[in-house]
Structures are given as structure tokens and as C-alpha cells.
Design a protein around this motif. Structure first.
Motif, PDB file in Angstrom:
ATOM      1  N   LEU A 141      -0.199  -7.735   7.140  1.00  0.00           N
ATOM      2  CA  LEU A 141      -0.595  -6.250   7.231  1.00  0.00           C
ATOM      3  C   LEU A 141      -1.783  -5.303   6.909  1.00  0.00           C
ATOM      4  O   LEU A 141      -2.083  -5.910   5.589  1.00  0.00           O
ATOM      5  CB  LEU A 141       0.116  -5.122   6.173  1.00  0.00           C
ATOM      6  N   LEU A 142      -2.951  -4.975   7.525  1.00  0.00           N
ATOM      7  CA  LEU A 142      -4.336  -4.439   6.360  1.00  0.00           C
ATOM      8  C   LEU A 142      -4.687  -3.094   6.594  1.00  0.00           C
ATOM      9  O   LEU A 142      -4.189  -2.470   7.569  1.00  0.00           O
ATOM     10  CB  LEU A 142      -5.170  -5.014   7.127  1.00  0.00           C
ATOM     11  N   PHE A 143      -4.700  -2.546   5.910  1.00  0.00           N
ATOM     12  CA  PHE A 143      -5.126  -1.184   5.803  1.00  0.00           C
ATOM     13  C   PHE A 143      -6.561  -0.845   5.872  1.00  0.00           C
ATOM     14  O   PHE A 143      -7.310  -1.319   5.172  1.00  0.00           O
ATOM     15  CB  PHE A 143      -4.524  -0.642   4.501  1.00  0.00           C
ATOM     16  N   LEU A 144      -6.162   0.466   7.265  1.00  0.00           N
ATOM     17  CA  LEU A 144      -8.239   0.969   7.285  1.00  0.00           C
ATOM     18  C   LEU A 144      -8.714   2.472   7.137  1.00  0.00           C
ATOM     19  O   LEU A 144      -7.686   2.969   7.235  1.00  0.00           O
ATOM     20  CB  LEU A 144      -8.275   0.029   8.692  1.00  0.00           C
ATOM     21  N   ASP A 145      -9.845   1.932   6.332  1.00  0.00           N
ATOM     22  CA  ASP A 145     -10.262   3.191   6.180  1.00  0.00           C
ATOM     23  C   ASP A 145      -9.771   4.730   5.552  1.00  0.00           C
ATOM     24  O   ASP A 145     -10.388   4.663   4.259  1.00  0.00           O
ATOM     25  CB  ASP A 145     -10.197   4.205   7.290  1.00  0.00           C
ATOM     26  N   ARG A 146      -8.780   4.391   4.806  1.00  0.00           N
ATOM     27  CA  ARG A 146      -7.360   4.920   3.632  1.00  0.00           C
ATOM     28  C   ARG A 146      -7.086   4.085   2.678  1.00  0.00           C
ATOM     29  O   ARG A 146      -6.228   2.555   3.487  1.00  0.00           O
ATOM     30  CB  ARG A 146      -6.827   6.090   3.871  1.00  0.00           C
ATOM     31  N   ARG A 147      -7.650   3.705   1.308  1.00  0.00           N
ATOM     32  CA  ARG A 147      -6.655   2.829   0.189  1.00  0.00           C
ATOM     33  C   ARG A 147      -6.079   3.811   0.255  1.00  0.00           C
ATOM     34  O   ARG A 147      -5.064   4.531   0.039  1.00  0.00           O
ATOM     35  CB  ARG A 147      -8.037   2.625  -0.212  1.00  0.00           C
ATOM     36  N   SER A 148      -5.078   2.207  -0.986  1.00  0.00           N
ATOM     37  CA  SER A 148      -3.742   2.585  -0.849  1.00  0.00           C
ATOM     38  C   SER A 148      -3.601   2.434  -2.262  1.00  0.00           C
ATOM     39  O   SER A 148      -4.130   0.811  -2.962  1.00  0.00           O
ATOM     40  CB  SER A 148      -2.099   2.133   0.197  1.00  0.00           C
ATOM     41  N   ASN A 149      -2.356   2.431  -2.713  1.00  0.00           N
ATOM     42  CA  ASN A 149      -1.589   1.313  -4.072  1.00  0.00           C
ATOM     43  C   ASN A 149      -1.153   0.534  -3.621  1.00  0.00           C
ATOM     44  O   ASN A 149      -1.003  -0.140  -4.684  1.00  0.00           O
ATOM     45  CB  ASN A 149      -1.567   2.468  -5.131  1.00  0.00           C
ATOM     46  N   LEU A 150      -0.642   0.348  -2.754  1.00  0.00           N
ATOM     47  CA  LEU A 150       0.263  -0.776  -2.378  1.00  0.00           C
ATOM     48  C   LEU A 150      -0.622  -2.145  -2.149  1.00  0.00           C
ATOM     49  O   LEU A 150      -1.586  -2.247  -2.154  1.00  0.00           O
ATOM     50  CB  LEU A 150       0.776  -0.765  -0.629  1.00  0.00           C
ATOM     51  N   PRO A 151       0.206  -3.719  -2.263  1.00  0.00           N
ATOM     52  CA  PRO A 151      -0.398  -5.264  -2.587  1.00  0.00           C
ATOM     53  C   PRO A 151      -0.490  -5.076  -1.235  1.00  0.00           C
ATOM     54  O   PRO A 151      -0.262  -5.686  -1.456  1.00  0.00           O
ATOM     55  CB  PRO A 151       0.406  -5.657  -4.195  1.00  0.00           C
ATOM     56  N   CYS A 152      -2.230  -4.745  -0.813  1.00  0.00           N
ATOM     57  CA  CYS A 152      -2.698  -5.782   0.263  1.00  0.00           C
ATOM     58  C   CYS A 152      -4.035  -5.279   0.439  1.00  0.00           C
ATOM     59  O   CYS A 152      -5.388  -4.735  -0.267  1.00  0.00           O
ATOM     60  CB  CYS A 152      -1.626  -4.838   1.788  1.00  0.00           C
ATOM     61  N   ASP A 153      -4.077  -6.023   1.535  1.00  0.00           N
ATOM     62  CA  ASP A 153      -5.891  -6.654   1.946  1.00  0.00           C
ATOM     63  C   ASP A 153      -6.090  -4.711   2.330  1.00  0.00           C
ATOM     64  O   ASP A 153      -5.287  -4.075   3.227  1.00  0.00           O
ATOM     65  CB  ASP A 153      -5.798  -7.060   3.203  1.00  0.00           C
ATOM     66  N   GLN A 154      -7.342  -4.109   1.966  1.00  0.00           N
ATOM     67  CA  GLN A 154      -7.450  -2.684   2.927  1.00  0.00           C
ATOM     68  C   GLN A 154      -9.105  -2.900   2.635  1.00  0.00           C
ATOM     69  O   GLN A 154     -10.160  -3.503   2.084  1.00  0.00           O
ATOM     70  CB  GLN A 154      -7.288  -2.328   1.279  1.00  0.00           C
ATOM     71  N   VAL A 155      -9.960  -2.130   3.545  1.00  0.00           N
ATOM     72  CA  VAL A 155     -10.391  -2.276   3.851  1.00  0.00           C
ATOM     73  C   VAL A 155     -11.183  -0.308   4.052  1.00  0.00           C
ATOM     74  O   VAL A 155     -10.520   0.836   4.800  1.00  0.00           O
ATOM     75  CB  VAL A 155     -11.839  -2.693   5.127  1.00  0.00           C
ATOM     76  N   TYR A 156     -12.509  -0.255   3.242  1.00  0.00           N
ATOM     77  CA  TYR A 156     -12.649   0.959   3.754  1.00  0.00           C
ATOM     78  C   TYR A 156     -13.713   1.898   3.471  1.00  0.00           C
ATOM     79  O   TYR A 156     -14.777   0.430   2.781  1.00  0.00           O
ATOM     80  CB  TYR A 156     -11.499   1.730   2.348  1.00  0.00           C
TER      81      TYR A 156
END
Length: 353
Positions: A141-156
Motif C-alpha cells: 500500500l502506498l499513499f500518494l500526494d497526501r501524507r498520513s500518520n499511518l506507517p507506510c510508503d508515502q510520496v508527496y
């Protein structure tokens, strides 16, 4: 597959390796197999392959594509990269609606996608709980554009310093009552951009009037109505505006026109989010541009790495923005400056587990 193997003069296993790209074969052998495929009209049975391998080689993308042209550009770049890597993309439009978000993700998971790219809203407890459960199960699972406090891959995109830079640019032209058109605060990117504006107001000694923050809610029509209200009813309205996304930029421009004001003669304007036609307006729009190509490439690279290596450390990547200096800020410099925002030109990466 047996018929393809017979015509090509190879084993069924070799045909499988060619079609599934699971092992390298010689170019000559690959050509023989592909000729046999074309001659028989054979179509690879992806459903059967998915049952056998427990992988569909599909990636689900859930974001507000139709209503946001910036997301549409991201999706276009993501699809090209995934296709090149041998994956198929399934896109589902969330319309930035919490109920739709949950429904969309359930549909994508029911299709047994190999991974998900999501641009989530904050404050949706059902969605956050579902995503947290997926992460606990090790789902890619990856979060794109909007970061989150969940522990995961993120790009923003970098937001805080970028909006600080925009506000400081207007302050350098002598503006003290600088208005800010904010997005929907259910998005952490909207929260970060607002934080950048507030930081500039505090550090640069600008007018700290709560009426200068206009709730555009990431909606073009809401923005138009509220900017008109600000310009016509507030005693001492803003002399310059920082607009925090491209949808609201269009609404802001309509509002200024409706009030019979001219940019930048009567009110200066600058925005976060560039768009293809920004330099076709009169005046041309000064903007902080997001790097959609780098965002897409980084997101796809991280997600595919996660699919292949589920236990790798999580990464959060902030992609730098670029200042496109044009005319709407009113400082008279009409050339394009290729100036990076106040972040480093290199991506800032943090790792955690």
C-alpha cells in the motif's frame, strides 16, 4: 499453450517463461514463441495465471481523478510506468467523498489487486481503520500526494516551505494583508500548506487577521463565492492572495473578475499548483509547480519494490516543487525563473518501520 509450444519447437515451460517473463530466454527462442502465439491467436489466460500464482499483476489506484486535473496527470504517468513494468492499472475515482473512498477500496481489493496507490482523506475513521488493517497484514500500500500518520510508503510534494516561499514573495513586493485560499482540511497536504502560510505570517510580521484565510474547500465554485464575499464585505480586504491548488485558482480568478478587479493591478495573485494553460492567461499565473513525473515514478518504484520485498523499511519521500515566476504576482519581472522552492533540490527521504 501446448499448441504454441509444438509450433515453436520448444517446451510448454519455455512458452510460460516467455509469456510470464519469469526467466530469461534467448531472443531467438522468444521470437519463435511469439510467432507461434500470433499464428494460433493464443491469448494468455490471466485469470488462470492469477489462480496459479496468487498474483494478478494489477495495481489499484484510488483518487479523485475526474474532479482534479492534477490527479489525472498523475494517473496518466502512473499507468505508463506500470504498463512498462508488466502491470495493469485499475483506476477508481473517490470524488474525495469519504463514503465513496471506502466503497472504492473494497471493490479494488475484491478484484485481488497486487497493490494499492491511494490519496486518502483524513478524518475518515472507517477508511483509516481499513488501511491500518491492510498494513498490519502486509498488503502493499502506498499513499500518494497526501501524507498520513499511518506507517507506510508515502510520496508527496513538499508543501510547508513551498507556500512559505509564495507568501514571502508577495511580502517582498510590499504586501502586508496577504490572503490565503485554503483547501479541504481533511487532506494533510491542505493542512501542511496552511501551516506554510501561517509560518510566513508569523515570521515576516504580516497582518494576522483570521478573515484573510478564505475557506475554498478545494472546490472551484465554493472558492468563487467566498472570495467574492471577502472582496466585497471585508473592511480592508487582502491586497494579494495565495491560492493553494489549481481548482481554487480558477474560482479565485472568476471571483476577481466578478468584482471588476484586475490582476495584478488591483490585487496580486499567486498559486500552489501549476497547470498547462497557466501561461496562456493574461496575466500569466505565477505558480509553485509540483513535479508529477517524479511523484509518479517514485510512487511506482516504491510500490513495486514493496510487492517484491514486503519486509523492506517504509519510506516517506517529499518531492521538491519548482517556482514558476510569471506576471500575476505584480512585481514586473516577466521571465521564467527556474528556481527550486526552499527545499533541497534532492528528494528528502526518511525511513521508519
Amino acid at each position: 499453450m501446448a499448441e504454441v509450444a509444438r509450433l515453436a519447437g520448444v517446451s510448454s515451460t519455455t512458452v510460460s517463461h516467455v509469456l510470464n517473463k519469469t526467466r530469461k530466454v534467448s531472443p531467438e527462442t522468444e521470437e519463435l514463441v511469439m510467432r507461434a502465439v500470433a499464428g494460433t491467436g493464443y491469448r494468455h489466460n490471466l485469470t488462470a495465471r492469477a489462480l496459479a500464482t496468487q498474483s494478478t499483476d494489477t495495481v489499484g489506484v484510488a483518487m479523485s481523478v475526474v474532479t482534479n486535473p492534477y490527479f489525472a496527470e498523475l494517473v496518466r504517468d502512473i499507468e505508463k510506468l506500470l504498463r512498462h513494468a508488466g502491470y495493469t492499472m485499475i483506476v477508481a475515482d473517490t470524488n474525495d467523498d469519504p463514503a465513496v473512498e471506502v466503497d472504492v477500496l473494497n471493490h479494488l481489493l475484491a478484484r485481488r489487486v497486487s497493490g494499492l496507490i491511494v490519496s486518502p482523506l483524513e478524518g475518515n475513521a472507517e477508511l483509516t481503520g481499513g488501511l491500518a488493517k491492510l498494513l498490519e497484514e502486509g498488503f502493499p500500500l502506498l499513499f500518494l500526494d497526501r501524507r498520513s500518520n499511518l506507517p507506510c510508503d508515502q510520496v508527496y510534494s513538499e508543501c510547508v516551505e513551498s507556500v512559505y516561499h509564495l507568501t514571502a514573495h508577495l511580502a517582498a513586493q510590499g504586501h502586508r494583508r496577504i490572503g490565503y485560499v485554503r483547501g479541504n482540511l481533511n487532506s494533510m497536504s491542505a493542512q501542511d500548506r496552511l501551516a506554510g502560510y501561517r509560518k510566513a505570517v508569523a515570521e515576516l510580521g504580516l497582518d494576522d487577521d483570521p478573515r484573510l484565510v478564505i475557506a475554498g474547500e478545494s472546490d472551484e465554485h465554493v472558492t468563487e463565492q467566498r472570495v467574492v464575499a471577502h472582496l466585497t464585505t471585508v473592511d480592508g480586504p487582502a491586497t494579494a492572495l495565495v491560492v493553494s491548488n489549481n481548482q481554487m485558482t480558477l474560482g479565485t480568478m472568476r471571483a476577481i473578475q466578478q468584482c471588476r478587479l484586475r490582476i495584478p493591478r488591483d490585487i496580486a495573485m499567486i498559486c500552489y499548483d501549476d497547470f498547462e494553460w497557466a501561461d496562456l492567461f493574461d496575466p500569466r499565473i505565477t505558480a509553485m509547480a509540483q513535479d508529477a513525473a517524479t511523484l509518479a515514478r517514485t510512487a511506482v518504484d516504491l510500490l513495486l519494490a514493496r510487492i517484491k520485498t514486503p519486509d523492506r523499511p517504509y519510506q516517506a519521500v517529499a518531492v521538491p516543487t519548482e517556482f514558476h515566476h510569471r506576471d500575476s504576482c505584480g512585481c514586473g519581472r516577466r521571465k521564467h525563473l527556474g528556481v527550486r522552492s526552499m527545499t533541497s533540490s534532492a528528494q528528502r527521504t526518511s525511513t521508519a518501520r
